[in-house]
Design an enzyme around this catalytic site. Structure first.
Site, short mmCIF file in Angstrom:
data_model
loop_
_atom_site.label_atom_id
_atom_site.label_comp_id
_atom_site.label_asym_id
_atom_site.label_seq_id
_atom_site.Cartn_x
_atom_site.Cartn_y
_atom_site.Cartn_z
N GLU A 58 9.86 13.52 44.01
CA GLU A 58 9.62 12.83 42.74
C GLU A 58 10.84 12.70 41.84
O GLU A 58 10.80 11.98 40.85
CB GLU A 58 8.44 13.47 41.98
CG GLU A 58 8.63 14.90 41.56
CD GLU A 58 8.09 15.90 42.58
OE1 GLU A 58 8.04 15.57 43.78
OE2 GLU A 58 7.72 17.02 42.16
N ASN A 59 11.93 13.39 42.18
CA ASN A 59 13.14 13.19 41.38
C ASN A 59 13.84 11.87 41.72
O ASN A 59 14.87 11.56 41.12
CB ASN A 59 14.10 14.38 41.54
CG ASN A 59 14.46 14.67 42.97
OD1 ASN A 59 13.59 14.64 43.83
ND2 ASN A 59 15.71 14.93 43.23
#
Lengths: 266, 209
Positions: B47-48
């Site tokens: 998710e980064n």
């Protein structure tokens, strides 16, 4: 400072919608997109004042604007509202702001092993607002895109929704979240041209381009500044309209948080 | 015999369909990637801002600017892509991620998940947990069946702060595979040598078979 219109100084109420300008003036209004490149950290941070709301890009220690982060501490401003996913870690990055005691309020999504922040919270010197990471960046995106608030399913039925308006869409509960604006954004880019078109490197991109859109003044620390035209228009990650000041910094520590590897096959 | 962590990871890998987009939570779920056939065409989302996450780099190849959401150094597979956090969470919230495998502190019989805070404990933050739990199409929880104090993690109602309501589809513990159904927990599979009675005794809510 050549940028005469960069007036976003001390704490103001965040404004989400651009003010309309009158055309009935003697001379055309001054834009902010003629001269952006500055030579020093001091010049880049010249108008940062006590009480400012500052967004800082980076996911933990990855993608940190190291010179600008250090420059804010050196400048000696205080009572800052820091808007960043984490606030540094392992004594590095934004931990320097916490250790210098210049952060009054922190808005972010994760603390984890950040001992400097745990200490500041325990001492009661920093007020912390925790937001789900996706809501955090969407609030910032909304501010940059002129959207004052939005409904999201994330956080419905949890502590995040407490005190907030909720509404059911398609049978599912959603939470009303508001835009998140800042006076300044401090971000790191791999490459910038003189207009401020940016390219980022790998997962150092994270929150940075979106933060640039949501700040009154966005200040970019680029590894390299090139002439306009040197970045192909199709390769621009963030258009220069969202960038107001550029500083070239060639050397960075780029610290590791968790250095995981595997054995190379023989 | 309970499943070892490695056996749990191998069992979880069987939950991943060909050609799916998968987000692996920090800790035990991370191990699942090692048990997938290379030709399954699975893409890992971090998710980064990374789709097409590969294994840890070879010694000497690590780059502090190529990390996963646990801030560990990783690699990018051919076909991988990088994007900003708003796009990344749009993928999650917009139901484009097929499966998220998450850890848990408590799971309730109605599918509520608590995995980010212990009352009175050190606040670690929310990170991407709430977005993943409420946004991924399917949620598989990987967890020990009881806490280190021996208390059930599968409960009637969560007493810890919620991550998301009614989000959990399936639970994989060292003892069993259990589904969350409209009627509550339902036993799907037992680890070899584990009895139904043991699972029932360590589960804090009714368990259908």
């Amino acid at each position: 400072m050549r940028d005469a219109d960069a007036d976003a100084g001390a704490a103001k109420e965040p404004r989400y919608l651009p003010r309309r300008m009158s055309l009935a003036t003697a001379s055309p209004p001054t834009g902010r997109h003629q001269h952006k490149v500055v030579a020093t950290v001091e010049e880049a941070l010249a108008d940062v004042k006590d009480g400012a709301r500052i967004m800082v890009g980076g996911f933990g220690l990855s993608g940190n604007a190291e010179a600008l982060i250090a420059g804010v501490v050196k400048k000696g401003v205080k009572d800052l509202t820091l808007i960043s996913n984490n606030a540094g870690n392992l004594g590095k990055g934004l931990n320097a702001w916490l250790e210098a005691g210049i952060v009054r309020r922190f808005i972010g999504s994760y603390i984890g092993t950040n001992e400097a922040l745990h200490r500041a919270m325990a001492a009661g010197t920093v007020e912390v607002e925790m937001t789900p990471q996706g809501t955090f960046i969407e609030r910032i995106r909304a501010a940059g895109a002129g959207i004052p608030a939005f409904f999201t399913p994330t956080g419905a039925g949890t502590v995040v929704a407490e005190g907030k308006e909720t509404r059911v869409f398609d049978g599912r509960e959603h939470v009303l979240e508001s835009a998140l604006h800042a006076d300044f954004a401090l971000v790191r880019a791999r490459k910038a041209d003189r207009f401020g078109n940016l390219r980022f490197y790998r997962t150092a991109r994270n929150f940075s381009p979106v933060m640039c859109s949501a700040a009154s003044v966005s200040i970019v620390e680029a590894d390299e500044i090139v002439e306009n035209g040197a970045i192909d228009p199709d390769d621009v990650h963030l258009p220069g309209i969202f960038v107001h000041r550029l500083l070239e910094v060639r050397e960075h520590e780029d610290a590791f948080e968790y250095r995981n590897t595997r054995k190379r096959p023989a | 015999m309970v499943w070892s962590k490695e056996q749990m990871a191998a069992r979880a890998a069987q939950e991943i369909g060909a050609g799916s987009i998968v987000n692996l939570g920090i800790g035990l779920p991370t191990m699942v990637a090692d048990y997938l056939p290379a030709d399954l065409g699975v893409w890992f989302h971090s998710e980064n801002g990374l789709l097409g996450m590969g294994p840890f780099p070879y010694e000497g190849d690590e780059d502090s600017q190529i990390i996963n959401a646990g801030k560990q150094t990783v690699t990018i597979v051919p076909g991988g892509s990088i994007f900003d956090s708003a796009a990344s969470f749009g993928m999650i919230r917009g139901r484009h991620v097929d499966l998220a495998i998450l850890g848990a502190m408590q799971i309730a019989a109605n599918g509520d998940l608590a995995n980010w805070a212990i009352p009175g404990g050190k606040v670690m933050g929310i990170g991407g947990a709430m977005d993943l739990a409420s946004g991924a199409k399917r949620i598989l929880v990987m967890t020990t069946h009881v806490t280190n104090k021996g208390e059930p993690k599968l409960v009637e109602r969560c007493t810890y702060p919620l991550t998301a309501k009614g989000c959990v589809n399936r639970i994989l513990s060292e003892l069993a595979v259990i589904d969350v159904t409209p009627e509550g927990f339902r036993l799907v599979e037992l680890a070899p040598g584990v009895s139904e009675a043991e699972v029932r005794q360590k589960t804090g809510a009714p368990l259908a078979v």
